[in-house]
Design a protein around this motif. Structure first.
Motif, short mmCIF file in Angstrom:
data_model
loop_
_atom_site.label_atom_id
_atom_site.label_comp_id
_atom_site.label_asym_id
_atom_site.label_seq_id
_atom_site.Cartn_x
_atom_site.Cartn_y
_atom_site.Cartn_z
N MET A 193 49.40 19.72 52.23
CA MET A 193 49.58 18.78 53.38
C MET A 193 50.84 19.12 54.18
O MET A 193 51.79 19.58 53.60
CB MET A 193 49.80 17.47 52.94
N SER A 194 50.81 18.58 55.52
CA SER A 194 52.01 18.82 56.25
C SER A 194 51.65 18.31 57.75
O SER A 194 50.50 18.07 58.02
CB SER A 194 52.10 20.44 56.37
N PHE A 195 52.71 17.82 58.22
CA PHE A 195 52.63 17.35 59.72
C PHE A 195 52.38 18.58 60.58
O PHE A 195 52.28 18.51 61.86
CB PHE A 195 53.88 16.49 60.01
N ASP A 196 53.08 19.62 60.06
CA ASP A 196 53.15 20.99 60.94
C ASP A 196 51.85 21.94 60.91
O ASP A 196 51.33 22.46 59.92
CB ASP A 196 54.18 21.70 60.37
N LYS A 197 51.21 21.80 62.05
CA LYS A 197 49.86 22.72 62.28
C LYS A 197 49.93 24.00 61.82
O LYS A 197 49.25 24.77 61.27
CB LYS A 197 49.36 22.31 63.39
N ILE A 199 52.26 25.77 59.59
CA ILE A 199 52.43 26.13 58.37
C ILE A 199 51.00 26.23 57.92
O ILE A 199 50.49 26.72 57.04
CB ILE A 199 53.13 25.26 57.73
N LEU A 200 50.01 25.14 58.24
CA LEU A 200 48.69 24.88 57.66
C LEU A 200 47.67 26.17 58.34
O LEU A 200 47.23 26.46 57.40
CB LEU A 200 48.04 23.43 58.10
N ASN A 201 48.03 26.39 59.52
CA ASN A 201 47.29 27.31 60.10
C ASN A 201 47.55 28.79 59.29
O ASN A 201 46.67 29.78 59.29
CB ASN A 201 47.32 27.74 61.34
N GLU A 202 48.94 28.96 58.99
CA GLU A 202 49.25 30.18 58.17
C GLU A 202 48.90 30.32 56.90
O GLU A 202 48.47 31.13 56.38
CB GLU A 202 50.75 30.32 58.40
N LEU A 203 49.06 29.20 55.93
CA LEU A 203 48.80 29.11 54.80
C LEU A 203 47.46 29.18 54.39
O LEU A 203 47.06 29.83 53.32
CB LEU A 203 49.32 27.69 54.23
N VAL A 204 46.43 28.87 55.35
CA VAL A 204 44.99 28.82 54.85
C VAL A 204 44.60 30.20 54.89
O VAL A 204 43.72 30.45 54.29
CB VAL A 204 44.10 27.88 55.82
N PRO A 208 42.90 30.62 51.12
CA PRO A 208 41.52 29.96 51.91
C PRO A 208 40.59 29.02 51.07
O PRO A 208 39.84 28.22 51.68
CB PRO A 208 40.74 31.44 52.23
N GLN A 209 40.81 29.16 49.57
CA GLN A 209 40.14 28.28 48.52
C GLN A 209 40.64 27.00 48.53
O GLN A 209 39.92 26.09 47.89
CB GLN A 209 39.77 28.99 47.28
N ASN A 210 41.77 26.75 48.66
CA ASN A 210 42.22 25.56 48.63
C ASN A 210 42.02 24.31 49.51
O ASN A 210 41.49 24.71 50.69
CB ASN A 210 44.01 25.58 48.69
N LYS A 211 42.40 23.45 49.45
CA LYS A 211 42.14 22.22 49.98
C LYS A 211 43.23 21.69 51.08
O LYS A 211 44.46 21.90 50.61
CB LYS A 211 41.66 20.78 49.53
N TYR A 212 43.11 21.30 52.27
CA TYR A 212 44.30 21.20 53.10
C TYR A 212 44.09 19.81 53.67
O TYR A 212 42.88 19.48 54.31
CB TYR A 212 44.33 22.24 54.27
N ILE A 213 45.14 18.94 53.81
CA ILE A 213 45.16 17.65 54.83
C ILE A 213 46.15 17.81 55.95
O ILE A 213 47.38 17.97 55.65
CB ILE A 213 45.65 16.62 53.60
N TYR A 214 45.89 17.48 56.95
CA TYR A 214 46.84 17.43 58.22
C TYR A 214 47.29 16.20 58.31
O TYR A 214 46.35 14.96 58.49
CB TYR A 214 45.79 17.82 59.42
N LEU A 215 48.50 16.00 58.13
CA LEU A 215 48.95 14.69 58.29
C LEU A 215 49.14 14.03 59.70
O LEU A 215 49.80 14.76 60.59
CB LEU A 215 50.37 14.69 57.54
N LEU A 230 44.13 22.55 64.51
CA LEU A 230 43.94 23.52 63.64
C LEU A 230 42.81 24.52 63.67
O LEU A 230 42.07 24.24 64.61
CB LEU A 230 43.38 22.41 62.30
N ASN A 231 43.00 25.78 63.11
CA ASN A 231 42.36 26.88 63.36
C ASN A 231 41.00 26.79 62.24
O ASN A 231 40.33 27.86 62.04
CB ASN A 231 43.02 28.16 63.20
N PHE A 232 41.07 25.85 61.41
CA PHE A 232 40.05 25.61 60.46
C PHE A 232 39.50 24.28 60.37
O PHE A 232 40.36 23.18 60.78
CB PHE A 232 40.62 26.41 58.93
N LYS A 233 38.62 23.98 59.42
CA LYS A 233 38.19 22.66 59.47
C LYS A 233 39.19 21.97 58.19
O LYS A 233 38.67 22.72 57.10
CB LYS A 233 36.79 22.51 58.94
N PRO A 234 39.87 20.92 58.07
CA PRO A 234 40.44 20.76 56.79
C PRO A 234 39.68 19.72 56.05
O PRO A 234 38.57 19.22 56.57
CB PRO A 234 41.48 19.56 57.48
#
Length: 291
Positions: A193-197, A199-204, A208-215, A230-234
């Motif tokens: 999870m993060s408020f920073d889009k 870091i999420l766009n990089e980490l995915v 790629p198999q993990n879950k992501y929550i955009y805060l 986001l560059n992906f569906k969270p």
């Protein structure tokens, strides 16, 4: 007659209480201990995480920053916060600024010079104080007594204004997380999870198999604007509970995206959110919601 009225009120109260308990435990909404169980024990400590798991949460939430040696440290702030930390010998921190206490400029040994569990907080009068240092992520995985299904909401503290000051830039930050967690046996139980889009766009790209929550905290952002960042569906959106609307829940669920509410600390708000259809409750007091 008065006795019957009194008895009737007791029966109604017990029915409401039972109904509330059923709503909080007999449905599909998951309960997560915020920073362990901040209302009961010092935040983001091994003791708080273990207590939350003992209480029966579906998962725990913690916050992660980076230190001087590029190790992941569990801390809500990217610095030693004087409002709840002091020196390990009990002395208060004097004449040091936020910049002086920057964790990104500290080794793990430096960080362990500070006790962040012994200062009383008016917001959490029931919190049992105990001397505590900020653990590393490695330490947490070694010392927390997980059960097989314990989920981890792994919040990455990251803000573009802090790049190269209190943290690395998003690409390097993602690499640090990847290198530390890629062989972790509990990786499949981690939701990032993060408020920073950024870091999420990089980490995915790396996990790629993990879950992501955009805060989300900004009530003025539309659902479309949030998703377009986001560059992906969270997997989900983590939203400050006061700004969760029926409309955003409906739009998210129509796209198979979960809604997690933070930080919910009373039954009345929790029941209202559960009835709206939120999928997760993040709370400082998991003891209130698990019967």
């Amino acid at each position: 007659m008065a006795a019957y009225l009194y008895l009737g009120r007791i029966v109604v109260f017990l029915i409401i209480l039972l109904h509330s308990s059923m709503l909080l435990t007999g449905q599909n909404t998951k309960i997560f201990g915020h920073r362990g169980c901040r209302g009961l024990l010092p935040e983001n400590t091994i003791a708080a995480f273990n207590k939350a798991i003992e209480l029966g949460v579906d998962g725990i939430e913690w916050d992660v920053v980076v230190n001087k040696d590029k190790e992941l440290i569990i801390s809500h702030e990217s610095y030693i916060d004087k409002s709840y930390c002091k020196y390990i010998d009990g002395k208060s921190i004097q004449n040091k600024s936020k910049e002086d206490l920057n964790i990104y400029n500290m080794t793990t040994d430096d960080i362990h010079k500070y006790d962040c569990g012994s200062i009383y907080k008016d917001r959490f009068p029931d919190q049992i104080l105990q001397k505590s240092t900020k653990p590393s992520v490695k330490q947490a995985f070694n010392e927390i007594i997980f059960n097989k299904k314990t989920e981890i909401l792994f919040e990455i503290k990251s803000f573009p204004t802090d790049y190269n000051i209190y943290q690395p830039k998003a690409t390097e930050y993602a690499d640090i997380i990847y290198n530390e967690l890629r062989n972790n046996t509990r990786l499949e139980h981690i939701t990032f999870m993060s408020f920073d889009k950024n870091i999420l766009n990089e980490l995915v790209k790396l996990f790629p198999q993990n879950k992501y929550i955009y805060l989300i905290y900004n009530p003025l952002k539309s659902y479309k604007d949030i998703i377009d960042e986001l560059n992906f569906k969270p997997f989900g959106l983590g939203i400050y509970y006061h700004i969760i609307t029926d409309n955003i829940i409906k739009q998210a669920h129509n796209n198979d995206i979960k809604i997690y509410a933070w930080t919910v600390n009373n039954n009345k708000d929790a029941i209202k959110l559960i009835n709206k259809g939120v999928n997760g409750i993040i709370t400082d007091y998991p003891n209130l919601f698990i019967k």
